[in-house]
Design a protein around this motif. Structure first.
Motif, PDB file in Angstrom:
ATOM      1  N   THR C 294       0.820  -1.214   0.000  1.00 34.24           N
ATOM      2  CA  THR C 294       0.000   0.000   0.000  1.00 34.24           C
ATOM      3  C   THR C 294       0.848   1.255   0.000  1.00 34.24           C
ATOM      4  OG1 THR C 294      -1.521  -1.260   1.362  1.00 34.24           O
ATOM      5  CG2 THR C 294      -1.978   1.093   1.109  1.00 34.24           C
ATOM      6  N   TYR C 295       1.856   1.272   0.850  1.00 34.90           N
ATOM      7  CA  TYR C 295       2.587   2.531   1.042  1.00 34.90           C
ATOM      8  C   TYR C 295       3.978   2.532   0.401  1.00 34.90           C
ATOM      9  CZ  TYR C 295      -1.173   3.226   4.386  1.00 34.90           C
ATOM     10  OH  TYR C 295      -2.401   3.338   4.962  1.00 34.90           O
ATOM     11  N   GLY C 296       4.387   1.397  -0.121  1.00 32.42           N
ATOM     12  CA  GLY C 296       5.655   1.358  -0.836  1.00 32.42           C
ATOM     13  C   GLY C 296       6.869   1.522   0.037  1.00 32.42           C
ATOM     14  N   ARG C 297       6.762   1.152   1.304  1.00 31.48           N
ATOM     15  CA  ARG C 297       7.948   1.197   2.148  1.00 31.48           C
ATOM     16  C   ARG C 297       7.862   0.093   3.203  1.00 31.48           C
ATOM     17  NH1 ARG C 297       4.691   5.671   4.154  1.00 31.48           N
ATOM     18  NH2 ARG C 297       4.338   5.421   6.376  1.00 31.48           N
ATOM     19  N   VAL C 298       9.008  -0.204   3.777  1.00 38.47           N
ATOM     20  CA  VAL C 298       9.072  -1.251   4.794  1.00 38.47           C
ATOM     21  C   VAL C 298       8.459  -0.705   6.084  1.00 38.47           C
ATOM     22  CG1 VAL C 298      10.614  -2.754   6.077  1.00 38.47           C
ATOM     23  CG2 VAL C 298      11.206  -2.059   3.750  1.00 38.47           C
ATOM     24  N   PRO C 299       7.561  -1.460   6.703  1.00 36.96           N
ATOM     25  CA  PRO C 299       6.956  -0.941   7.932  1.00 36.96           C
ATOM     26  C   PRO C 299       7.960  -0.902   9.082  1.00 36.96           C
ATOM     27  CG  PRO C 299       6.255  -3.184   7.563  1.00 36.96           C
ATOM     28  CD  PRO C 299       7.039  -2.779   6.346  1.00 36.96           C
ATOM     29  N   THR C 300       7.755   0.059   9.962  1.00 38.16           N
ATOM     30  CA  THR C 300       8.577   0.156  11.159  1.00 38.16           C
ATOM     31  C   THR C 300       7.814  -0.416  12.323  1.00 38.16           C
ATOM     32  OG1 THR C 300       7.608   2.277  11.692  1.00 38.16           O
ATOM     33  CG2 THR C 300       9.594   2.310  10.338  1.00 38.16           C
ATOM     34  N   LEU C 301       8.480  -0.458  13.470  1.00 37.25           N
ATOM     35  CA  LEU C 301       7.753  -0.960  14.636  1.00 37.25           C
ATOM     36  C   LEU C 301       6.654   0.016  15.038  1.00 37.25           C
ATOM     37  CD1 LEU C 301       8.707   0.479  17.579  1.00 37.25           C
ATOM     38  CD2 LEU C 301      10.783  -0.773  17.031  1.00 37.25           C
ATOM     39  N   TYR C 302       6.822   1.318  14.707  1.00 35.05           N
ATOM     40  CA  TYR C 302       5.731   2.274  14.964  1.00 35.05           C
ATOM     41  C   TYR C 302       4.493   1.875  14.189  1.00 35.05           C
ATOM     42  CZ  TYR C 302       9.280   5.457  16.796  1.00 35.05           C
ATOM     43  OH  TYR C 302      10.280   6.016  17.515  1.00 35.05           O
ATOM     44  N   ALA C 303       4.720   1.476  12.927  1.00 36.34           N
ATOM     45  CA  ALA C 303       3.596   1.062  12.104  1.00 36.34           C
ATOM     46  C   ALA C 303       2.909  -0.149  12.733  1.00 36.34           C
ATOM     47  CB  ALA C 303       4.072   0.748  10.695  1.00 36.34           C
ATOM     48  N   ALA C 304       3.713  -1.081  13.195  1.00 31.37           N
ATOM     49  CA  ALA C 304       3.138  -2.270  13.825  1.00 31.37           C
ATOM     50  C   ALA C 304       2.279  -1.859  15.012  1.00 31.37           C
ATOM     51  CB  ALA C 304       4.255  -3.222  14.257  1.00 31.37           C
ATOM     52  N   GLN C 305       2.770  -0.892  15.773  1.00 26.15           N
ATOM     53  CA  GLN C 305       2.021  -0.440  16.946  1.00 26.15           C
ATOM     54  C   GLN C 305       0.704   0.239  16.553  1.00 26.15           C
ATOM     55  OE1 GLN C 305       6.225   0.304  19.193  1.00 26.15           O
ATOM     56  NE2 GLN C 305       4.909   2.050  18.854  1.00 26.15           N
ATOM     57  N   GLY C 306       0.752   1.023  15.477  1.00 26.68           N
ATOM     58  CA  GLY C 306      -0.472   1.676  15.019  1.00 26.68           C
ATOM     59  C   GLY C 306      -1.493   0.645  14.576  1.00 26.68           C
ATOM     60  N   TYR C 307      -1.007  -0.381  13.886  1.00 27.25           N
ATOM     61  CA  TYR C 307      -1.872  -1.464  13.435  1.00 27.25           C
ATOM     62  C   TYR C 307      -2.498  -2.159  14.636  1.00 27.25           C
ATOM     63  CZ  TYR C 307      -3.213  -5.298  10.269  1.00 27.25           C
ATOM     64  OH  TYR C 307      -3.899  -6.213   9.524  1.00 27.25           O
ATOM     65  N   ASP C 308      -1.648  -2.423  15.633  1.00 31.44           N
ATOM     66  CA  ASP C 308      -2.125  -3.124  16.836  1.00 31.44           C
ATOM     67  C   ASP C 308      -3.141  -2.286  17.612  1.00 31.44           C
ATOM     68  OD1 ASP C 308      -0.584  -5.253  16.225  1.00 31.44           O
ATOM     69  OD2 ASP C 308       1.041  -4.773  17.626  1.00 31.44           O
ATOM     70  N   ALA C 309      -2.945  -0.961  17.620  1.00 28.50           N
ATOM     71  CA  ALA C 309      -3.881  -0.112  18.354  1.00 28.50           C
ATOM     72  C   ALA C 309      -5.286  -0.297  17.796  1.00 28.50           C
ATOM     73  CB  ALA C 309      -3.458   1.355  18.252  1.00 28.50           C
ATOM     74  N   ALA C 310      -5.392  -0.334  16.460  1.00 25.29           N
ATOM     75  CA  ALA C 310      -6.706  -0.528  15.844  1.00 25.29           C
ATOM     76  C   ALA C 310      -7.261  -1.907  16.206  1.00 25.29           C
ATOM     77  CB  ALA C 310      -6.602  -0.367  14.336  1.00 25.29           C
ATOM     78  N   LEU C 311      -6.365  -2.906  16.176  1.00 31.21           N
ATOM     79  CA  LEU C 311      -6.833  -4.257  16.516  1.00 31.21           C
ATOM     80  C   LEU C 311      -7.326  -4.317  17.953  1.00 31.21           C
ATOM     81  CD1 LEU C 311      -4.169  -6.617  14.852  1.00 31.21           C
ATOM     82  CD2 LEU C 311      -6.326  -5.754  13.932  1.00 31.21           C
TER      83      LEU C 311
END
Lengths: 501, 323, 393, 306
Positions: C294-311
């Protein structure tokens, strides 16, 4: 016992000695005039007495009390009030408010935070009575900036009187006034006599001799003479130093060149028609007409405050005229910016020299070098240094490290370096030793003979009649007289009326 | 076209409304601010009540700055200092366990006044551009000083629980408190600028040399005005601390000072209602642009540039007749 | 223009403002206030969290706990003041049901009480200050990432294991920075030669690097999130210290965004993390692949955390059937564990996770790609140090 | 405290100071010649950095980016001078402060609109991304040395221009007495526009060169702007020499203060006091310096007006 005693007062501005060991006594209720040529230090002395400046040395005593270190506002409260050379009012306020502010300052604390001033009726009453005293009762609710120049000067006087002073210092109270206005102010000052001591700085010798009980003459920062009008009038030194010529009837000693040659004719290089100018609300020029012929050496004479400097500033574009035309070499220049005028070949040696302090002497000379007149033999650094050899040793010093005379030479040299077609000198010999002055005049004459057109403002009238071809005398913003040197020399009444005693 | 100087009113404007329509308008405005909380409560607009309280604090700060800027002609580029110090006093006292209102509020004002006294005493020896710069320099010193005190939050700021009045100080009560303080302060300023002191201050502004020459103690008058202004700005800071219940170094920063100056100019420097009009208009402007676009600051800047270049008399000047 | 017209104009402008404010919608959707750092030097962090949060929302069909969700973003510019105003708007004008998104601890501490006192949950995707783990722990606060000390504790432990006798430690001067160095020292047994706190947002580290060079420590531990970290590491490398003194950093200072900015000089740097690209579970695989696509870049751990917050929000809302007024149940549902990119995450009573922490190292792949590789596990089921000070049940 | 540490910090101070000089040189001349307070100088610095980042990425060459940025910023400055600044000549300082403060807001948001809110992280050109051994035990970033060299070259060039050329004399004359310079024939408007544009270009150089050391972000101009004002007030408004001396003074004092003061305070006071006081004093040191200079020499170190 004297009301005001000034003892050994000295003041330096940087390297310039403005005032040197001056003594002055003003007695209660007398009118004491302070006269002297421009730059003699009169305003400096007045500022030291009123507390706007601190002296380098010396003391000021008022009613026997040493007030040398008392701040200005407290001196006013002790009883010293003053007017200013340049009108200095609260411009947005009405006449009444201007006066009320002065009354308020005198009548008690400024630190009242609650009671509205408008409820303090006596403030306005007193203000109104002062207004009547200075003849402004018809203009009570006019803002100061909307008054005529003469009325502003009257108000200026009123503000000083509203302070209820024991000593009032009037710095050129009639400068720029019409004849009737001057009469009114003279009457006003005369009415003060016997009530308040007046220290009067004035150029109008009529006014001075009509009003004063005593006169002190200041020249080059020193007191040259002090005494009754008669004593001062008879003092030959005063005449020599101040008036620039010997007493009536005596001949000046022979001083080199004396030229008489036919007036150059032909189309004027500079033509000024009906020129009007003003600073803010106060109009200074009321329609000046003058012409400088190509190759001529023309002077602009007149007492201080008559508009000479304003005229040249308007010519060179530093002041935008309110009306009239200035034509240089067939082209209108009255709407051109100063640099546009300069590039056509007009160069100014300004009053007060205005050397660039942060440029070296060499740079001051070279920065603006040009050949604007297209001369075959233009001025160069070497030629200027030959003309003023004293500058040669100082080439690498900064402009502000020179003495006054050297700065004056530099200012002339700087103007010459632009190889102008018209050279305008505003008090170019001010503060110079007589020999040096003579040298500069010779140089000017030579320049003029080689074809340079010169417009000259200076105060040594007699000498100028020998040097120049034609003269204009300015009186209150108008040309009051014009004519060739012979006519001026022939009519001492002219001098008395427009130029000196 | 060139920008004219910010013109001052010809005379201290007689700002009490004189015509009947103006009086009716003023009465309506007064009524509106008094009944605003119940109306806001009824309509369930807690946000607008809070916005109004914030605006009141800004009104106070801008009016205080107008005293030195407009009436005194002193361009202080460091008024955030007094604002921030007033606010920090509330927070620091609370942290040290002092929360009685009758101790905290006077202390806030006093701290700001003392700071203004010390800073003003030095700065008022300079003039013009140097005055602007040296007030800024002192503001920066205080800013960095506060930032380095870690036990009082440093860069993170500090919580500032509301002081205790003996009754619950909720949002509505705070609004009325702010309204009261603003009203009393404006009344005081109104009397002040029309009393001897105000006249003297304006005389000094209009012509310092002349003022000294007729006998006004210029330095002392300017300093007293500076201190009064600082004290009132401190009060505004204390009010703001009560509103946000949190203080941060940003309250002391130079953009904050610039913000206050903007409000005064927008309102019309030197006019009595400049602070009120400027602060209200600024808040409205910000809310308006904020709602309309993400890049609201661009339009705020554009609006302000237009005011400076085209309407130098500010909003209050709109009511004045053209000369 | 007459005076009347001018006055009328001003009134109209004022009325318009009020009207525009009031016009905000009233439909029954779940409103999420997303306060994050979206501009300036910390923006990369906020954008990662936001992008991943939106990705999760898309994976969940635009609904959280069955309710259509609307995300209202506020850029806090990493300034407490701006955040305070923004949160006030979110709570009182936009009336959001939940707040999330904050990156920096000092921002969170400035707005926390405002949110909690309003009775609104704050689900933290990043900021985990010690204050909210200990005495000020709050029923309305849940952190799905980690407590500020944790990663630094892991690196401290690692430095002890590697026997670095002396360490020079640095962090920005803000709550998370102070928590970080406290955490590092808690598990580091060697000698700390110097502990330096720099201004938050400082970007030139020449003065500090000169001090490091003069102090000659065995290891340097530096906690610098976002642009600060990028600059510190770049300047550290440019000063030639990479080869002389071992640089240790927490995971987010060696994540994809920093690697992208610094490049090759980063190779070899060790770091700690609770998450890694190659963690093997279906949620993580879907997240990593889709994020990349989707975003054309490697996710960071911040991204993982944002994903988890929604979950986590989704998980909690499902348990209460979308009714956020059942606060205790919502909290209990999340604290008892939800499935995340790190597998099942459980929580302590203070709302902070109990989880594993890994060692990662930046390596260069044969194809030239530089990537953070999982090297081992430092802690298992690690909780935070403050939980005992929390008086919540 | 070793000698190499002191030396290294001195270099840091020098680098910082030279960049401040590039920023303050234009500012001081604009202020001295036209009496215009231009707060937007910081925005030009920011624009320089953004242009350098964009053009550097587009051309693939850092140095091409720098040159392009300087030219582009100069064009923007020219437009700015013609459109806004000309209108505030002769207005009072309050008007100027506010007009240019409004410009800051607009530039900041404008940049956000074009480049987005995120900071751009630039890289040092690869050939300079390594340390250089200056002395045994002291290696220093090659890029920073390059900055020092560029700054020094530009400072010398500007100095020569101001002090050795005719136009430079005009500039100095204009800064000291604008009206008299005009009366001597200096086309002051054009000279001023030139000075403004050159000043903007120098700011752009500073922005472009510092981009890789800091981050290219909105608001980067403001902090450095305040420092530039401190510099010119210390140096004396209108004096290029003053702004050079002031810049180096501020650069070195600030760096040295931050580097050594906390340690020094640590030895004088208990740790609790020192940890507060050290950074506090270090960060206000330059403002204190400015207040002190103003107190002793109210016109700055090198006053220009007679």
């Amino acid at each position: 016992m004297s009301l005001l005693q000034v003892r050994g007062l000295t003041r330096r501005f940087g390297g310039v000695l403005a005032l040197w060991r001056c003594d002055l006594d003003v007695f209660p209720a007398e009118v004491h005039a302070l006269i002297g040529p421009n730059g003699a230090g009169k305003t400096t002395l007045v500022n030291l007495v009123s507390g706007l400046l601190a002296p380098t040395e010396g003391r000021v005593l008022f009613q026997g009390r040493d007030i040398t270190h008392v701040p200005a506002h407290q001196r006013t409260l002790l009883g010293i009030a003053r007017t200013f050379q340049i009108t200095n009012l609260f411009p947005q306020d009405t006449v009444l408010d201007n006066l009320a502010r002065a009354v308020q300052a005198r009548t008690g604390s400024s630190f009242r935070f609650w009671r509205p001033v408008s409820s303090e009726g006596q403030l306005l009453e007193e203000a109104a009575s002062v207004a009547r005293r200075v003849g402004l009762e018809g203009r009570l609710h006019t803002p100061a900036h909307a008054l005529s120049h003469g009325e502003q000067r009257q108000l200026e006087l009123g503000v000083a009187l509203a302070c209820n002073p024991r000593l009032v210092i009037l710095d050129e109270p009639t400068a720029g006034m019409s004849r009737e206005e001057t009469h009114r102010v003279v009457d006003l000052i005369r009415s003060l006599r016997g009530q308040v001591a007046v220290l009067l700085v004035e150029h109008d010798m009529d006014v001075v001799f009509r009003l004063s009980d005593r006169i002190t003459v200041l020249v080059e920062g020193r007191v040259l003479a002090s005494g009754s009008p008669e004593e001062v009038r008879k003092n030959p030194e005063v005449h020599r130093a101040y008036l620039g010529h010997a007493l009536d009837g005596q001949k000046t000693p022979e001083r080199g060149v004396r030229v008489s040659r036919p007036r150059p004719s032909g189309p004027p290089l500079l033509q000024v028609e009906d020129l009007q100018a003003s600073y803010g609300a106060s109009q200074v020029l009321f329609g000046v007409n003058l012409q400088v012929p190509e190759g001529g050496l023309v002077t602009l004479l007149g007492r201080n405050g008559m508009g000479k400097t304003t005229t040249v500033h308007t010519i060179v574009g530093l002041v935008t005229p309110k009306g009239g035309r200035v034509v240089f070499d067939g082209r209108r220049i009255d709407r051109k910016p100063p640099e546009g005028v300069a590039s056509l070949g007009v160069a100014l040696v300004p009053e007060g020299r205005q050397i660039f302090p942060n440029l070296t002497v060499r740079e001051n000379l070279l920065a603006f070098a040009a050949n604007r007149s297209g001369a075959d033999d233009p001025w160069t650094l070497d030629r200027v240094l030959d003309l003023f050899p004293r500058l040669r040793a100082r080439l690498n010093q900064m402009g502000n490290q020179l003495s006054g005379g050297e700065q004056q030479m530099l200012a002339i040299g700087r103007a010459l370096m632009t190889n102008p077609r018209l050279l305008i000198l505003d008090e170019a010999t001010e503060g110079l030793a007589p020999l040096l002055r003579e040298e500069i005049w010779k140089a000017l004459r030579k320049l003029n003979e080689s074809g340079l057109t010169v417009l000259l403002i200076d105060k040594y009238v007699e000498r100028l009649t020998e040097l120049a071809d034609y003269h204009f005398i300015l009186e209150r913003g108008r040309v009051a007289w014009e004519g060739p040197s012979e006519a001026l020399r022939a009519d001492p009444e002219l001098w008395r009326r427009y130029l000196s005693v | 076209m060139r920008a004219p100087n910010l013109t001052l009113p010809q005379r201290a404007p007689t700002a009490l409304p004189r015509t009947w329509s103006a009086r009716a308008g003023a009465a309506l405005a007064a009524l509106a601010v008094v009944v605003f909380p119940p109306v806001a409560g009824a309509l369930d607009w807690p946000y607008y009540l809070s916005l109004a309280t914030k605006t009141l604090a800004l009104v106070l700060a801008a009016s205080a700055l107008n005293l030195v800027l407009g009436y005194g002609g002193m361009v202080s580029f460091g008024h955030a200092t007094y604002y921030g110090l007033g606010a920090y006093t509330v927070a620091i006292l609370a942290r040290e366990g002092v929360r009685q209102a009758w101790v905290v509020w006077p202390t806030s004002v006093l701290v700001a006044a003392l700071a203004a006294l010390a800073i003003g005493a030095v700065c008022l020896r300079t003039r013009g551009l140097y005055f602007i710069m040296i007030t800024l320099a002192f503001a920066q010193m205080v800013y960095y000083g506060v930032v380095s005190f870690k036990q009082y939050g440093g860069q993170d700021g500090l919580r500032a629980p509301r002081t205790e009045f003996g009754f619950h100080l909720g949002d509505v009560e705070l609004y009325y408190l702010a309204l009261g303080l603003v009203w009393v302060s404006l009344w005081f300023l109104w009397r002040l600028v029309h009393a001897r002191f105000g006249v003297a201050l304006q005389a000094v502004r209009d012509n310092e040399v002349r003022a000294a020459a007729v006998g006004y103690p210029v330095y002392r008058i300017q300093l007293v005005a500076f201190v009064i202004s600082g004290a009132l700005t401190g009060l505004a800071g204390a009010l703001m601390a009560h509103h946000t219940q949190y203080v941060s170094p940003a309250m002391l920063s130079w953009p904050q000072s610039g913000h206050f100056m903007f409000m005064v100019i927008l309102g019309g420097v030197g006019r009595f209602w400049a602070g009120v009009l400027g602060a209200v208009a600024m808040t409205v402007l910000e809310e308006l642009f904020h709602a309309a676009t993400v890049f609201w600051q661009f339009y705020v800047g554009l609006a302000l540039l237009a005011v400076v270049l085209l309407a130098p008399r500010g909003l209050a000047g709109l009511w004045e007749r053209r000369r | 223009m007459s005076r009347t017209v001018r006055v009328v104009l001003v009134v109209v402008v004022f009325a318009c403002t009020l009207a525009s404010g009031l016009a905000s919608g009233q439909a029954r959707t779940l409103k999420i206030g997303f306060v994050s750092t979206l501009s300036g030097g910390g923006a990369a962090l906020g954008v990662d969290v936001l992008d991943a949060f939106q990705l999760a929302l898309r994976h969940l069909g635009g609904r959280l706990g069955g309710l259509p969700a609307e995300v209202i973003t506020v850029d806090d510019q990493s300034s407490p003041d701006v955040a305070r105003t923004g949160v006030e708007r979110l709570l009182r004008r936009d009336r959001v049901d939940l707040v999330t998104g904050i990156i920096f601890s000092h921002v969170l501490l400035a707005v926390g009480d405002l949110i909690f006192n309003h009775g609104t949950f704050y689900i933290s995707p990043n900021a985990g200050p010690s204050e909210y783990a200990g005495e000020q722990c709050n029923l309305h606060f849940i952190n799905v990432a980690w407590q500020n000390d944790n990663m630094h504790e892991a690196m401290g432990h690692y430095a002890t294991l590697k026997n670095y006798e002396t360490a020079f430690i640095l962090a920005p001067n803000y709550p998370a920075g102070r928590d970080a160095l406290t955490g590092f020292k808690r598990f580091y047994k060697g000698r700390v030669v110097s502990e330096v706190y720099t201004r938050l947002g400082q970007l030139d580290y020449s003065a500090e690097i000169a001090q490091i060079r003069a102090a000659r420590p065995r290891a340097v531990y530096a906690f610098y999130p976002g642009a600060m970290g990028v600059n510190f590491i770049k300047q550290y490398a440019e000063a030639g210290l990479m080869q002389q003194v071992q640089l240790l950093v927490p995971g987010f200072s060696a994540d994809a965004d920093v690697i992208r900015a610094v490049g090759k000089p980063m190779v070899g740097v060790f770091n700690s993390s609770h998450w890694a690209l190659e963690l093997f579970n279906p949620i993580n695989r879907r997240f990593v692949e889709d994020f990349r696509r989707t975003y054309g870049r490697v996710p960071t751990l911040y991204a993982a955390q944002g994903y988890d917050a929604a979950l986590a929000i989704d998980h909690g809302l499902r348990a209460v059937g979308g009714d956020l007024s059942r606060k205790a149940d919502f909290r209990k549902a999340i604290l008892s564990g939800f499935d995340s990119t790190r597998g099942r995450v459980r929580f302590s009573k203070n709302g902070y996770p109990i989880q594993d922490y890994y060692l990662r190292q930046v390596v260069e792949l044969p194809n030239g790609e530089i990537i953070n590789r999982l090297r081992g596990t430092i802690f298992r089921n690690h909780a935070d140090a403050y939980v005992n000070q929390c008086r919540l049940p | 405290m070793s000698a190499s540490l002191v030396l290294e910090q001195l270099l840091n101070g020098l680098q910082f100071g030279l960049m401040l000089f590039l920023l303050s040189a234009g500012l001081t001349l604009v202020l001295g010649m036209m009496d215009v307070v231009n707060l937007a100088q910081g925005s030009l610095y920011m624009l320089g950095a953004y242009f350098a980042a964009t053009l550097g990425a587009a051309t693939g060459s850092f140095w091409a980016g720098v040159v392009g940025a300087v030219l582009a910023t100069a064009v923007v400055a020219l437009l700015l001078e013609v459109s806004v600044l000309r209108r505030v000549y002769g207005a009072d300082h309050l008007t100027q402060v506010l007009a240019t403060f409004a410009l800051i807001l607009m530039f900041n948001e404008g940049v956000r609109m074009i480049w987005g809110p995120q900071a751009l992280l630039l890289s040092v050109p690869p050939e300079l991304a390594r340390p250089v051994a200056l002395l045994p035990g002291l290696s220093y970033s090659a890029y920073r040395l390059a900055i020092i060299a560029t700054g020094a070259v530009l400072a010398v060039a500007l100095f020569l221009f101001i002090h050795r050329t005719r136009v430079g004399m005009w500039v100095r004359a204009g800064a000291s007495n604008r009206r008299m310079a005009q009366a001597m024939g200096v086309p002051i408007r054009r000279v001023f526009t030139g000075v403004f544009v050159v000043g903007a270009a120098l700011s752009a150089v500073a922005g472009a060169l510092l981009g890789p050391i800091f981050a290219v972000q909105v608001g980067m101009g403001e902090e450095v702007l305040i420092l530039a004002f401190v510099v010119i007030v210390i140096g004396g408004i209108g004096s290029v020499k003053g702004s050079l001396v002031g810049s180096l003074l501020v650069g070195v004092v600030d760096t040295a203060g931050r580097a050594f003061l906390p340690a020094a305070f640590g030895q004088l006071f208990p740790p609790e006091v020192a940890s507060n006081l050290g950074p506090a004093v270090a960060s206000v040191l330059i403002y204190f310096l400015m207040a002190l200079v103003l107190f002793l020499r109210p016109q700055g170190l090198f006053p220009v007006r007679g």
